[in-house]
Design an enzyme around this catalytic site. Structure first.
Site, PDB file in Angstrom:
ATOM      1  CE  LYS A   1      46.607 101.790 145.370  1.00 33.64           C
ATOM      2  NZ  LYS A   1      47.097 102.396 146.642  1.00 33.64           N
TER       3      LYS A   1
ATOM      4  CD  GLU B   1      54.708  88.617 150.975  1.00 33.66           C
ATOM      5  OE1 GLU B   1      53.843  88.928 151.820  1.00 33.66           O
ATOM      6  OE2 GLU B   1      55.917  88.801 151.145  1.00 33.66           O
TER       7      GLU B   1
ATOM      8  CB  CYS C   1      55.053  90.196 155.356  1.00 34.68           C
ATOM      9  SG  CYS C   1      56.339  90.185 154.115  1.00 34.68           S
TER      10      CYS C   1
ATOM     11  CD  GLU D   1      50.955  91.135 159.396  1.00 34.72           C
ATOM     12  OE1 GLU D   1      49.961  91.513 158.745  1.00 34.72           O
ATOM     13  OE2 GLU D   1      51.995  90.721 158.868  1.00 34.72           O
TER      14      GLU D   1
HETATM   15  O1  TXE Z   1      47.694  97.733 154.011  1.00 34.84           O
HETATM   16  P1  TXE Z   1      46.671  97.522 152.818  1.00 34.84           P
HETATM   17  P2  TXE Z   1      47.714  98.874 155.111  1.00 34.84           P
HETATM   18  C1  TXE Z   1      49.360  94.399 156.885  1.00 34.84           C
HETATM   19  C2  TXE Z   1      49.807  94.906 158.229  1.00 34.84           C
HETATM   20  C3  TXE Z   1      49.193  96.243 158.326  1.00 34.84           C
HETATM   21  C4  TXE Z   1      47.880  96.006 157.632  1.00 34.84           C
HETATM   22  C5  TXE Z   1      47.231  97.242 157.075  1.00 34.84           C
HETATM   23  O2  TXE Z   1      49.283  94.066 159.232  1.00 34.84           O
HETATM   24  O3  TXE Z   1      48.996  96.662 159.653  1.00 34.84           O
HETATM   25  O4  TXE Z   1      48.184  95.118 156.582  1.00 34.84           O
HETATM   26  O5  TXE Z   1      48.171  98.006 156.361  1.00 34.84           O
HETATM   27  C6  TXE Z   1      45.852  98.801 148.549  1.00 34.84           C
HETATM   28  N1  TXE Z   1      41.390  97.291 146.498  1.00 34.84           N
HETATM   29  N2  TXE Z   1      50.342  94.625 155.830  1.00 34.84           N
HETATM   30  O6  TXE Z   1      46.353  99.401 155.394  1.00 34.84           O
HETATM   31  O7  TXE Z   1      45.459  98.351 153.013  1.00 34.84           O
HETATM   32  C7  TXE Z   1      46.468  99.935 149.331  1.00 34.84           C
HETATM   33  O8  TXE Z   1      46.098 101.197 148.800  1.00 34.84           O
HETATM   34  C8  TXE Z   1      42.604  97.408 145.948  1.00 34.84           C
HETATM   35  C9  TXE Z   1      51.164  93.505 155.489  1.00 34.84           C
HETATM   36  O9  TXE Z   1      48.736  99.846 154.747  1.00 34.84           O
HETATM   37  O10 TXE Z   1      46.533  96.073 152.636  1.00 34.84           O
HETATM   38  C10 TXE Z   1      47.938  99.613 149.210  1.00 34.84           C
HETATM   39  O11 TXE Z   1      48.431 100.022 147.948  1.00 34.84           O
HETATM   40  N3  TXE Z   1      43.691  97.825 146.608  1.00 34.84           N
HETATM   41  C11 TXE Z   1      51.911  93.710 154.258  1.00 34.84           C
HETATM   42  C12 TXE Z   1      47.943  98.085 149.299  1.00 34.84           C
HETATM   43  O12 TXE Z   1      46.617  97.678 148.953  1.00 34.84           O
HETATM   44  C13 TXE Z   1      43.562  98.097 147.912  1.00 34.84           C
HETATM   45  C14 TXE Z   1      52.328  95.061 153.879  1.00 34.84           C
HETATM   46  C15 TXE Z   1      48.267  97.531 150.684  1.00 34.84           C
HETATM   47  O13 TXE Z   1      47.490  98.196 151.616  1.00 34.84           O
HETATM   48  C16 TXE Z   1      42.320  97.980 148.562  1.00 34.84           C
HETATM   49  C17 TXE Z   1      51.400  96.088 154.291  1.00 34.84           C
HETATM   50  C18 TXE Z   1      41.206  97.547 147.802  1.00 34.84           C
HETATM   51  N4  TXE Z   1      40.001  97.406 148.326  1.00 34.84           N
HETATM   52  C19 TXE Z   1      50.479  95.841 155.254  1.00 34.84           C
HETATM   53  N5  TXE Z   1      42.504  98.333 149.857  1.00 34.84           N
HETATM   54  C20 TXE Z   1      52.942  92.694 153.900  1.00 34.84           C
HETATM   55  N6  TXE Z   1      52.505  91.508 153.461  1.00 34.84           N
HETATM   56  O14 TXE Z   1      54.139  92.952 153.939  1.00 34.84           O
HETATM   57  C21 TXE Z   1      43.797  98.663 150.007  1.00 34.84           C
HETATM   58  N7  TXE Z   1      44.446  98.539 148.832  1.00 34.84           N
END
Ligand code: TXE
Length: 500
Positions: free
Chosen positions: A176, A251, A285, A386
């Site tokens: 996904k 991660e 990250c 963050e």
């Molecule tokens: O990430 P999300 P977002 C951090 C960074 C950023 C914040 C939000 O601080 O500002 O997270 O970013 C899926 N059940 N990082 O909103 O939501 C979502 O669809 C299952 C750090 O873009 O965490 C996507 O595929 N899946 C990070 C994935 O999770 C769910 C990289 C990540 O999205 C879900 C990105 C749920 N309930 C953001 N909700 C890093 N570690 O590098 C969301 N998703």
């Protein structure tokens, strides 16, 4: 590769197909909000279909010898290498990251298929010394169908880190991808097919986290969820998966420190800080979000850092001369702007950036200047939370002890870099850091062989390295009684009985 303007389907069982919802997601280019493509929006029904296909394919893939899986993965790596220029173009259009960075990053992806292909071929099981008359051996067997939930910041790199070990270990998968960047993950499907990966081993269902993501992570048929995303998402997914005893690797967020001791030449230190803080427009990250500088060189470092930061060329990310592209979305830019405001309210000094760049080129995109805050203390929100944008906070320290305390003083523990010419200090400090990854005189370096993941709230499990392969297997222990001596526990013979 852009599908002649037609919507991209879901990739299930080796072919593209429309989503059961009939809906599509509009993918936009963050440099100007132009329409890039439409992608089918999957939901629970599609996730179920993808899991069906993956379960069917699992019967073939798990039974395929490791050496054969390895050969196929090598072929996939070679085919991927050929497609890289086009994939780079699409990746840049999806997320706005500068082409020169994307070219460097994606150029390394085939290494993951070569490394884990070799692991599939060469991994050895163990023969633990059970003793006595027994032969005892372990077998690492695949988990089954695994789910990969991936973000937008490095769409292909992060996905590759998950696919390569899970494929090598004989699992099949449902991906996904991020709703912002699903195109390149879909395109990998054709590359795997051409390489000889059986249909159904690799399935991709784009959709939103709350629908497709939730369906995948809460399915009882999924044996492991491997997620990269925000810490809040990680907690939510882990609690849902926990109810099914599904394994979880996550991660998550970070707030990496760059610890700069005063024996680091100023120019070298500043180049390091720029590299740590601003690549990927800060959306990574392991971004060096906190620059901890020894007080004796603090002012000189800040002056040079500000000068060099103001020279960073922001622009069209497809232009090889561009050094910084836009942020990925309106939301990510708003987050950056919100934290700039918070920093000012907290009393920090804005030493560079802090605004959207001016000019026609930037009008419609999600651009933001690279930004530096000084006069920051470790407890400020801008030093703790963050931001995930092009913002770095600079904090002075006097002693090694103080640098370690500051570095460890957040809830995160993903990565840290140490800059010094003093070899004993470098290792001494490294061993006291609460950090899953430590670089000495470098930052951001990654390799398929090198375990990657965080301490504390930065996650659980590890990507890369043999451990990643092993975490995609479960151990079967086979205990063989080599003796033909008669054995009858319930014989009514008055003899003492033994287990061993
Ligand atoms: O990430 P999300 P977002 C951090 C960074 C950023 C914040 C939000 O601080 O500002 O997270 O970013 C899926 N059940 N990082 O909103 O939501 C979502 O669809 C299952 C750090 O873009 O965490 C996507 O595929 N899946 C990070 C994935 O999770 C769910 C990289 C990540 O999205 C879900 C990105 C749920 N309930 C953001 N909700 C890093 N570690 O590098 C969301 N998703």
């Amino acid at each position: 590769m852009m599908n002649d303007g037609r919507p991209f389907g879901l990739y299930i069982d080796g072919r593209f197909q429309p989503a059961s919802t009939g809906r599509t997601i509009r993918i936009e280019n963050p440099k100007d909000r132009s329409h890039l493509a439409d992608v089918a929006e999957g939901d629970e029904t599609d996730i179920d279909l993808a899991i069906d296909a993956a379960e069917r394919a699992g019967k073939i893939w798990a039974a395929t010898p490791g050496a054969v899986r390895g050969d196929i993965m090598h072929r996939a790596g070679e085919l991927l290498a050929k497609e890289l220029p086009d994939l780079v173009t699409i990746e840049v259009d999806q997320i706005g990251r500068a082409r020169r960075e994307m070219t460097a990053q994606l150029g390394r992806l085939p290494e993951w298929f070569r490394y884990f292909g070799a692991v599939a071929r060469t991994h050895e099981d163990t023969v633990p010394p059970f003793g006595g008359k027994f032969l005892n051996y372990t077998r690492r067997v695949p988990l089954g169908v695994v789910g990969h939930v991936t973000p937008w910041n490095h769409p292909l790199l992060i996905l590759t880190k998950k696919i390569a070990p899970s494929m090598a270990a004989g699992n099949t998968m449902v991906v996904k991808p991020s709703e912002l960047a699903p195109i390149t993950p879909l395109l990998l499907g054709d590359i795997f097919k051409e390489a000889g990966v059986p249909d159904g081993v690799y399935n991709v269902v784009p959709g939103y986290g709350a629908t497709a993501g939730k369906a995948l992570t809460s399915s009882k048929r999924i044996k492991k969820i491997d997620l990269t995303g925000g810490t809040e998402t990680g907690k939510m997914v882990a609690s849902i998966a926990g109810a099914n005893l599904t394994k979880v690797a996550a991660e998550l967020g970070g707030k990496a420190a760059v610890i700069m001791f005063d024996d680091t030449p100023i120019e070298r230190g500043v180049a390091a800080a720029l590299f740590a803080s601003f690549i990927a427009t800060g959306q990574t990250c392991v971004q060096g979000a906190r620059l901890l500088v020894q007080r004796s060189v603090h002012d000189a470092v800040v002056a040079e850092l500000v000068r060099r930061t103001n020279m960073i060329r922001i622009g069209n990310p497809q232009d090889m001369a561009t050094q910084m592209g836009p942020l990925v979305s309106a939301r990510q830019r708003e987050l950056t702007e919100r934290y700039v405001k918070i920093g000012l309210e907290e009393g920090a000094t804005l030493a560079a950036g802090g605004k959207r760049p001016n000019g026609k080129l930037f009008e419609n995109g999600y651009y933001h200047q690279p930004t530096i805050f000084t006069n920051v203390t470790g407890s400020m929100r801008i030093a703790q939370e963050e931001i995930f944008g092009p913002v770095v906070v600079v904090i002075p320290f006097d002693t090694e002890e103080e640098a370690i305390a500051l570095s460890n003083g957040t809830e995160f523990g993903l990565a840290t870099s140490i800059w010094t010419r003093d070899v004993t200090r470098a290792h001494r400090v490294a061993h006291r850091l609460e950090s899953g990854i430590v670089w000495i005189n470098d930052h951001h370096r990654i390799d398929p062989c090198s375990p990657w993941g965080g301490f504390k709230m930065s996650g659980i499990g590890r990507e890369n390295g043999l451990i990643a392969y092993e975490e995609y297997t479960q151990i079967q222990n086979v205990i063989v009684n080599l003796s033909d001596e008669p054995f009858d526990w319930y014989a009514d013979d008055g003899q003492e009985k033994r287990y061993s």
